[in-house]
Design a protein around this motif. Structure first.
Motif: not given
Length: 498
Positions: A168-178
């Motif tokens: 699993l690798a989180l993009s910047t967009g996924e971190v913003i959603r988090l």
């Protein structure tokens, strides 16, 4: 006995700037007293004597770390430390369950890192702590530990697994959603208010009073009507909510930027952080229990979160590094990851747990009554007290009773359990959904709980203990089971534990 190559590198020193990081670590413990002295301007002799004592302790600690040496042998790591009281510590590779490489901003500026070796025994201190090493030496030590811990014959695949794609690798967009989902900014604001409430001198009350006077002054200066005041209040609340979300996103970026989950020869490693980079690893078989969360905001974004309990959680200083194994991902990605982690290669194919579970069993038909009874009794008691104090207005609390009944009904309708394929699981929730599950072989204890109300309704609750469970998280339990089903599950699991 060490190999000839290792004998040439008998003992290794820390980085020449290790004394600086040791000094900073010691000063952090006395940061608040120093700030208090500076702000209040107190210059009592006792304050200066305490500062002198701090200086002596720091000098002694720095001298200790100047004597710190370590060497890597064929069966473990040997650490020698101490100035007046010397110690020699041997940490076998077989005991090392977690390797943490920590880098804050200052570490990254000087190209160094702090390494901690943790064991399954737990405790407030790691088995060994290297503060600090050159970054290449830190990664080399981590690589050596991984190679020595894996079973014989598997080390040849280390380079291949390093090149494998991450789980699993989180993009910047996924971190913003988090950040938008978890709303951790509220925790920071709540902590600030709690600090102000405990600071004395009615600091919190003065803050709200001053803020109220400022709002009144602004409203008076703009000559707002009642409708204008209502609109301005709505705008102010909206701006505060936006500010909280911005704070939450900022915290998520600081903690989870560059999040990467990898697997190497049966060890799971997590690396994350924007300013402070932390990398931790743990054997896959040390995972004891899983927790899936899908709140209302999760569903709006089409995401879920996965947490795990590991047998080394008490020993890890940065517990969340390994606990939040998948902070955010799509349901399909989470399900695939859980299924991969549950399918142990050593188990027969027909006995491996599978995820997601297809067949769930309902709770007792009257489970909603047990869920409804206690909140309803509390509402009735509160109604009596408020009606006695405030008169008939207290009867308005009874409007909560139908809502509580509806809540209990929906909770029972969406709750279910499963005990199949060596996996025990419980799901619950309607708006906020949760799945809590563990492999039966990882259970430490099973407990039968039956209150007088349970006996009256012919039901019981089963509670399960797993190693590394967080005291702040909900325990693995199946409530309001039919008594016959609960007894059958209890006897089945008790026999396995024996």
């Amino acid at each position: 006995m060490s190999s000839p190559v290792e004998s040439a590198l008998t003992e290794r020193r820390l980085h020449p700037l290790s004394w600086l990081f040791t000094l900073i670590g010691q000063l952090k413990q006395f940061a608040l007293p120093l700030v208090f002295v500076v702000i209040t301007g107190r210059r009592a002799n006792a304050d200066f004597y305490s500062l002198i004592g701090v200086g002596v302790l720091v000098a002694y600690s720095v001298a200790q770390y100047f004597t710190y040496r370590y060497r890597i042998e064929t069966d473990g790591v040997v650490v020698r430390s101490g100035l007046f009281q010397r110690s020699l510590r041997h940490v076998p590779f077989a005991r090392i369950q977690n390797v943490t490489v920590h880098q804050n901003v200052l570490h990254r500026i000087f190209g160094v890192a702090e390494v901690k070796l943790e064991s399954a025994a737990g405790g407030p201190r790691p088995e060994a702590q290297m503060r600090v090493l050159r970054l290449d030496a830190a990664h080399e030590l981590e690589r050596l530990v991984r190679q020595r811990v894996v079973p014989a014959g598997d080390s040849a695949t280390t380079e291949a697994t390093d090149a494998a794609p991450p789980l699993l690798a989180l993009s910047t967009g996924e971190v913003i959603r988090l950040g938008l989902i978890n709303n951790r900014g509220m925790l920071v604001v709540g902590g600030l208010f709690a600090f102000m409430a405990q600071a004395g001198d009615n600091l919190l009350g003065k803050f709200f009073t001053s803020f109220g006077h400022w709002l009144s002054g602004q409203a008076g200066a703009m000559h707002l009507t009642a409708l204008g005041m209502l609109g301005a209040s709505a705008i102010l609340i909206a701006l505060m909510l936006i500010a909280l979300r911005v704070l939450s996103v900022s915290l998520a970026l600081l903690h989870f930027h560059g999040f990467t989950l990898r697997e190497d020869n049966g060890r799971l490693s997590v690396e994350r952080g924007l300013l402070t980079r932390t990398r931790g690893s743990v054997p896959r078989q040390r995972i004891q229990a899983f927790s899936l969360t899908e709140g209302l905001l999760h569903r709006w974004f089409g995401r879920r979160s996965l947490r795990v309990d590991t047998a080394v959680m008490e020993a890890v200083n940065d517990k969340a590094v390994l606990g939040e194994l998948a902070p955010i991902a799509s349901p399909a990605r989470i399900d695939a990851l859980v299924d991969h982690l549950l399918r142990s290669p050593s188990a027969p194919a027909n006995e491996r747990p599978r995820w997601p579970i297809e067949t769930w069993q309902p709770l007792h038909p009257r489970a909603w009554r047990r869920k409804f009874s206690l909140p309803a009794l509390l509402v009735f008691a509160a109604t009596i007290v408020v009606s006695w104090l405030q008169g008939p207005w207290g009867l308005l609390l009874l409007a909560l009773v139908p809502l509580l009944a509806l809540r209990a009904t929906w909770w029972a309708r969406h709750s279910a359990y499963s005990v199949a394929q060596d996996l025990i699981a419980f799901r619950s929730g309607w708006l906020d959904r949760q799945w809590r599950f563990a492999e039966c072989q990882k259970l430490q204890a099973v407990e039968w709980v039956q209150s007088p109300f349970d006996r009256r309704h012919g039901m019981a609750t089963l509670r399960f203990d797993t190693a590394g469970a967080s005291p702040m998280a909900s325990a693995l339990a199946i409530p309001y089971l039919p008594e016959a089903d609960a007894r059958a599950i209890y006897e089945q699991l008790a026999a396995k534990l024996r």
